[in-house]
Design a protein around this motif. Structure first.
Motif, short mmCIF file in Angstrom:
data_model
loop_
_atom_site.label_atom_id
_atom_site.label_comp_id
_atom_site.label_asym_id
_atom_site.label_seq_id
_atom_site.Cartn_x
_atom_site.Cartn_y
_atom_site.Cartn_z
N LEU A 154 0.83 -1.21 0.00
CA LEU A 154 0.00 0.00 0.00
C LEU A 154 0.86 1.26 0.00
CD1 LEU A 154 -2.82 -1.00 2.51
CD2 LEU A 154 -3.03 -0.67 0.05
N GLY A 155 1.93 1.24 0.78
CA GLY A 155 2.83 2.40 0.83
C GLY A 155 3.54 2.65 -0.48
N VAL A 156 3.97 1.57 -1.14
CA VAL A 156 4.66 1.71 -2.43
C VAL A 156 3.70 2.25 -3.48
CG1 VAL A 156 5.78 0.42 -4.30
CG2 VAL A 156 6.46 0.02 -1.94
N THR A 157 2.44 1.82 -3.45
CA THR A 157 1.47 2.34 -4.43
C THR A 157 1.28 3.85 -4.26
OG1 THR A 157 -0.48 1.88 -3.05
CG2 THR A 157 0.21 0.16 -4.60
N GLN A 158 1.49 4.34 -3.04
CA GLN A 158 1.36 5.78 -2.80
C GLN A 158 2.53 6.58 -3.37
OE1 GLN A 158 -1.39 7.09 -0.73
NE2 GLN A 158 -2.08 5.05 -1.31
N SER A 159 3.59 5.88 -3.76
CA SER A 159 4.78 6.58 -4.27
C SER A 159 4.65 6.98 -5.74
CB SER A 159 6.01 5.68 -4.10
OG SER A 159 5.96 4.60 -5.01
N ARG A 160 3.63 6.48 -6.39
CA ARG A 160 3.44 6.78 -7.82
C ARG A 160 2.32 7.79 -8.02
NH1 ARG A 160 2.76 1.03 -8.09
NH2 ARG A 160 4.82 0.16 -7.76
N ASP A 161 2.45 8.61 -9.05
CA ASP A 161 1.35 9.49 -9.41
C ASP A 161 0.14 8.63 -9.72
OD1 ASP A 161 3.28 11.41 -9.23
OD2 ASP A 161 3.30 11.93 -11.35
N ARG A 162 -1.03 9.07 -9.27
CA ARG A 162 -2.21 8.24 -9.48
C ARG A 162 -3.48 9.06 -9.50
NH1 ARG A 162 -0.22 8.53 -4.81
NH2 ARG A 162 -1.37 8.50 -2.88
N GLN A 163 -4.49 8.44 -10.05
CA GLN A 163 -5.84 9.01 -10.07
C GLN A 163 -6.66 8.18 -9.09
OE1 GLN A 163 -7.59 9.37 -13.98
NE2 GLN A 163 -9.65 9.07 -13.14
N ASN B 202 -14.10 8.87 -3.07
CA ASN B 202 -14.37 8.03 -1.91
C ASN B 202 -13.18 7.17 -1.51
OD1 ASN B 202 -16.98 9.02 -1.74
ND2 ASN B 202 -17.79 7.44 -3.07
N LYS B 203 -12.46 6.62 -2.48
CA LYS B 203 -11.32 5.74 -2.17
C LYS B 203 -10.15 6.49 -1.56
CE LYS B 203 -12.11 1.99 -5.41
NZ LYS B 203 -11.56 1.23 -6.53
N ALA B 204 -10.06 7.78 -1.80
CA ALA B 204 -8.93 8.57 -1.31
C ALA B 204 -8.87 8.60 0.21
CB ALA B 204 -9.01 9.99 -1.85
N PHE B 205 -9.97 8.34 0.87
CA PHE B 205 -10.02 8.46 2.33
C PHE B 205 -9.93 7.11 3.04
CE2 PHE B 205 -12.01 12.16 0.50
CZ PHE B 205 -11.31 13.18 1.14
N ILE B 206 -9.90 6.01 2.30
CA ILE B 206 -9.89 4.68 2.92
C ILE B 206 -8.59 4.44 3.69
CG2 ILE B 206 -9.88 2.19 2.48
CD1 ILE B 206 -11.86 2.73 0.18
N LEU B 207 -7.44 4.59 3.05
CA LEU B 207 -6.17 4.33 3.72
C LEU B 207 -5.98 5.20 4.96
CD1 LEU B 207 -3.47 2.81 3.87
CD2 LEU B 207 -2.52 4.58 2.37
N GLY C 183 2.80 11.28 -6.55
CA GLY C 183 3.36 10.22 -5.72
C GLY C 183 4.29 10.75 -4.64
N SER C 184 4.32 10.03 -3.52
CA SER C 184 5.18 10.41 -2.41
C SER C 184 5.52 9.16 -1.60
CB SER C 184 4.46 11.41 -1.50
OG SER C 184 5.18 11.62 -0.31
N TRP C 185 6.74 9.13 -1.08
CA TRP C 185 7.16 8.02 -0.22
C TRP C 185 6.73 8.25 1.22
CZ3 TRP C 185 8.62 3.53 -2.14
CH2 TRP C 185 9.11 3.50 -3.45
N ARG C 186 6.27 9.44 1.54
CA ARG C 186 5.89 9.77 2.91
C ARG C 186 4.85 8.81 3.49
NH1 ARG C 186 4.03 15.73 3.68
NH2 ARG C 186 4.66 15.43 1.56
N PRO C 187 3.77 8.46 2.75
CA PRO C 187 2.81 7.51 3.33
C PRO C 187 3.43 6.17 3.72
CG PRO C 187 1.83 8.61 1.45
CD PRO C 187 3.29 9.00 1.48
N LEU C 188 4.38 5.68 2.93
CA LEU C 188 5.03 4.42 3.28
C LEU C 188 5.74 4.54 4.62
CD1 LEU C 188 5.98 1.51 2.70
CD2 LEU C 188 7.93 2.51 1.48
#
Length: 168
Positions: free
Chosen positions: A22-31, A35-40, A99-104
């Motif tokens: 999940l953290g690695v997926t946050q490192s990439r630019d994404r759409q 609603n899904k943006a608030f799940i994690l 994308g950002s590595w911060r969430p990871l």
């Protein structure tokens, strides 16, 4: 150290793999849909609060330290730090998030605290009877959660419709 790792249940390692993914997926630019943006962030805040309650029994002091650090970090994150390079497309109700590595690192921070406390509980460590240790761990849990919450507030602000106000 080896004994600690070998006595860790397999599901903990599977959870770590999922969290790293999940953290690695946050490192990439994404759409991401609105609603899904608030799940994690919600899951990580609940995971953090659960860590305080399950490890420290929901003691008043630990919940107080978690709450104060959560609110302080949330306010600092929202009021002082600028929003990410994120934009919201109203027509398709999606965020375009850089994308950002911060969430990871935040995810791994919460996991590490929870894992460390679990190890200390398993070893019946006297550290967990020291109020300064319990309060410090609760404070850390709250800080990590506050960062996730601040990010969510910034996203929510982007999705609010802007309205021009005219004086009567």
């Amino acid at each position: 150290m080896l004994a600690i790792f070998t006595h860790t249940p397999v599901w903990v390692w599977l959870l770590l793999i999922l969290l790293i993914y999940l953290g690695v997926t946050q490192s990439r630019d994404r759409q991401v849909s609105k609603n899904k943006a608030f799940i994690l962030p919600i899951v990580m805040i609940v995971f953090s609060l659960h860590g305080v309650i399950s490890s420290f029994g929901g003691a008043f002091d630990s919940l107080l330290f978690w709450s104060v650090s959560f609110i302080a970090t949330l306010l600092i994150g929202v009021l002082i730090f600028p929003s990410q390079q994120t934009r919201f497309d109203e027509s398709i109700q999606c965020y375009f998030i850089k994308g950002s590595w911060r969430p990871l690192f935040l995810i791994l921070g919460i996991f590490t605290i929870k894992y460390t406390v679990g190890v200390m509980e398993g070893m019946q460590s006297s550290f967990l009877t020291m109020s300064s240790v319990v309060d410090g761990l609760s404070l850390l849990y709250g800080v990590f959660s506050g960062v996730f919450a601040a990010r969510s507030v910034r996203l929510w602000r982007l999705s609010r419709p802007t309205q021009a106000y005219s004086s009567p």
